[in-house]
Design a protein around this motif. Structure first.
Motif, mmCIF file in Angstrom:
data_model
loop_
_atom_site.group_PDB
_atom_site.id
_atom_site.type_symbol
_atom_site.label_atom_id
_atom_site.label_comp_id
_atom_site.label_asym_id
_atom_site.label_seq_id
_atom_site.Cartn_x
_atom_site.Cartn_y
_atom_site.Cartn_z
ATOM 1 N N ILE A 218 0.847 -1.197 0.000
ATOM 2 C CA ILE A 218 0.000 0.000 0.000
ATOM 3 C C ILE A 218 0.879 1.242 0.000
ATOM 4 O O ILE A 218 1.779 1.374 0.833
ATOM 5 C CB ILE A 218 -0.943 0.017 1.219
ATOM 6 C CG1 ILE A 218 -1.919 -1.155 1.151
ATOM 7 C CG2 ILE A 218 -1.705 1.342 1.283
ATOM 8 C CD1 ILE A 218 -2.856 -1.237 2.340
ATOM 9 N N ILE B 131 -9.393 -0.567 2.911
ATOM 10 C CA ILE B 131 -8.419 -0.718 1.830
ATOM 11 C C ILE B 131 -7.856 -2.133 1.909
ATOM 12 O O ILE B 131 -7.303 -2.531 2.945
ATOM 13 C CB ILE B 131 -7.280 0.313 1.935
ATOM 14 C CG1 ILE B 131 -7.849 1.742 1.902
ATOM 15 C CG2 ILE B 131 -6.267 0.120 0.811
ATOM 16 C CD1 ILE B 131 -6.802 2.820 2.112
ATOM 17 N N THR C 105 -5.563 -5.445 0.162
ATOM 18 C CA THR C 105 -4.522 -5.881 -0.772
ATOM 19 C C THR C 105 -4.647 -7.364 -1.106
ATOM 20 O O THR C 105 -3.768 -7.929 -1.748
ATOM 21 C CB THR C 105 -3.122 -5.628 -0.177
ATOM 22 O OG1 THR C 105 -3.007 -6.340 1.061
ATOM 23 C CG2 THR C 105 -2.890 -4.149 0.050
ATOM 24 N N HIS D 165 -1.360 -4.670 -5.295
ATOM 25 C CA HIS D 165 -0.980 -3.428 -4.627
ATOM 26 C C HIS D 165 -2.097 -2.399 -4.742
ATOM 27 O O HIS D 165 -2.952 -2.481 -5.634
ATOM 28 C CB HIS D 165 0.313 -2.879 -5.235
ATOM 29 C CG HIS D 165 0.125 -2.281 -6.601
ATOM 30 N ND1 HIS D 165 0.171 -3.023 -7.755
ATOM 31 C CD2 HIS D 165 -0.137 -0.999 -6.980
ATOM 32 C CE1 HIS D 165 -0.039 -2.236 -8.791
ATOM 33 N NE2 HIS D 165 -0.222 -1.001 -8.360
ATOM 34 N N VAL D 166 -2.064 -1.446 -3.837
ATOM 35 C CA VAL D 166 -2.964 -0.288 -3.877
ATOM 36 C C VAL D 166 -2.099 0.953 -3.812
ATOM 37 O O VAL D 166 -1.263 1.093 -2.912
ATOM 38 C CB VAL D 166 -3.972 -0.299 -2.713
ATOM 39 C CG1 VAL D 166 -4.754 1.010 -2.666
ATOM 40 C CG2 VAL D 166 -4.929 -1.482 -2.832
ATOM 41 N N ILE E 257 -11.789 0.108 -1.150
ATOM 42 C CA ILE E 257 -10.825 0.052 -2.247
ATOM 43 C C ILE E 257 -10.279 -1.370 -2.305
ATOM 44 O O ILE E 257 -9.693 -1.860 -1.334
ATOM 45 C CB ILE E 257 -9.674 1.054 -2.029
ATOM 46 C CG1 ILE E 257 -10.232 2.484 -1.964
ATOM 47 C CG2 ILE E 257 -8.639 0.933 -3.141
ATOM 48 C CD1 ILE E 257 -9.184 3.531 -1.619
ATOM 49 N N LYS F 152 -8.045 -4.669 -4.052
ATOM 50 C CA LYS F 152 -6.663 -4.888 -4.482
ATOM 51 C C LYS F 152 -6.486 -4.575 -5.960
ATOM 52 O O LYS F 152 -7.417 -4.687 -6.764
ATOM 53 C CB LYS F 152 -6.249 -6.343 -4.219
ATOM 54 C CG LYS F 152 -6.999 -7.381 -5.032
ATOM 55 C CD LYS F 152 -6.573 -8.780 -4.627
ATOM 56 C CE LYS F 152 -7.341 -9.855 -5.379
ATOM 57 N NZ LYS F 152 -6.990 -9.946 -6.808
ATOM 58 N N VAL G 48 -5.717 -1.652 -7.343
ATOM 59 C CA VAL G 48 -6.268 -0.353 -7.756
ATOM 60 C C VAL G 48 -5.221 0.745 -7.599
ATOM 61 O O VAL G 48 -4.476 0.778 -6.620
ATOM 62 C CB VAL G 48 -7.520 -0.016 -6.921
ATOM 63 C CG1 VAL G 48 -7.873 1.464 -7.038
ATOM 64 C CG2 VAL G 48 -8.698 -0.870 -7.347
ATOM 65 N N GLU G 49 -5.178 1.645 -8.574
ATOM 66 C CA GLU G 49 -4.364 2.852 -8.482
ATOM 67 C C GLU G 49 -5.272 4.070 -8.638
ATOM 68 O O GLU G 49 -6.086 4.123 -9.561
ATOM 69 C CB GLU G 49 -3.271 2.864 -9.543
ATOM 70 C CG GLU G 49 -2.231 1.766 -9.362
ATOM 71 C CD GLU G 49 -1.030 1.940 -10.276
ATOM 72 O OE1 GLU G 49 -0.973 2.984 -10.971
ATOM 73 O OE2 GLU G 49 -0.165 1.056 -10.282
ATOM 74 N N SER H 236 -8.843 1.190 -11.456
ATOM 75 C CA SER H 236 -8.044 2.397 -11.239
ATOM 76 C C SER H 236 -8.807 3.648 -11.658
ATOM 77 O O SER H 236 -9.611 3.628 -12.604
ATOM 78 C CB SER H 236 -6.723 2.295 -12.002
ATOM 79 O OG SER H 236 -5.940 1.233 -11.484
#
Length: 258
Positions: free
Chosen positions: A54, A68, A70, A91-92, A106, A108, A110-111, A127
């Protein structure tokens, strides 16, 4: 540290407050930028099974009820039916200057780009590009940040007038003949810090301290220090420019520096 703070620290541990929680997450390997705030740590769930997956940028606001993740545990169904055990990780990454609304999830992989607003209750599965506003389940973009800014600017006068009308009708303080405190109008002033208020001043104010009270022609917007600034209800409704209300609300901030 007061007894109340000691008890709270004992009860909540690293989730006592935002700074403690951020420091704890950083100690686990999570990357978190400066000026990032987790407003209600006790009601947020940030995945610590893989904390180094993260990354959260600078000036990020994480509000109450945010989750959030992962990883996922959906493979438990495959395990139950087929006996398969599958890994799950992603990853986030959250950019700089991002607002994350309440009760938002949110997932896993995601950007989220820089300068993004994500509405409350959203589920972010993909994303989000920078300079955008997104909302929904699944979360998707609904506007760019510039058009949303213009929308919010256009709504300021109506919202300031609505705030004042509700205060006059419903507030016990108003019924007692009190003054509307400066903190309610802080965001309408356009000043976010004492330095901005000081730099906005054109000349020293010679107003006398003390609340001017209520009258038939004007109500009084005042700071917690009871500094007077008469503003009529019709002014809020009839001002032709947001600059009018902003200038008047800014006057409160100027007075608080005296």
């Amino acid at each position: 540290m007061s007894l109340k703070d000691v008890i709270r620290k004992f009860a909540y541990g690293p989730k006592t407050d935002s700074s403690s929680y951020v420091a704890y997450l950083r100690s686990l390997g999570m990357v978190i930028g400066e000026n990032t705030t987790i407003y209600v740590p006790t009601k947020c769930q940030i995945d610590t099974t893989r904390p180094w997956m993260i990354e959260i940028g600078r000036n990020v606001s994480i509000t109450e009820g945010v989750t959030i993740l992962t990883h996922g545990y959906d493979w438990s169904v495959f395990k139950g039916k087929y006996g398969d055990v599958l890994g799950s990780a992603g990853h986030v990454r959250i950019g700089d200057n991002v607002f994350i609304g309440m009760n938002l999830t949110i997932l896993k992989g995601v950007e989220i780009g820089d300068n993004v607003v994500i509405g409350a209750g959203s589920v972010v599965t993909k994303s989000i590009p920078p300079d955008s506003v997104a909302v929904g389940d699944p979360c998707c973009g609904i506007a760019d940040i510039d058009s949303y800014l213009e929308k919010r600017r256009a709504a300021q006068m109506d919202e300031a007038a609505d705030l004042y009308d509700c205060w006059c009708r419903n507030s016990p303080e108003a019924r007692r003949g009190g003054c509307l405190q400066e903190r309610y109008l802080r965001s309408f002033s356009g000043c976010s810090s004492r330095e901005e208020r000081m730099s906005s001043r054109t000349r020293p104010s010679k107003r006398r301290r003390g609340c001017t009270g209520r009258s038939t022609k004007a109500r009084t917007f005042s700071s917690a220090r009871n500094l007077p600034l008469p503003v009529t209800r019709s002014f809020c409704r009839n001002s032709r420019s947001i600059a009018d209300i902003k200038a008047s609300c800014m006057g409160i901030w100027m007075l608080t520096t005296q």
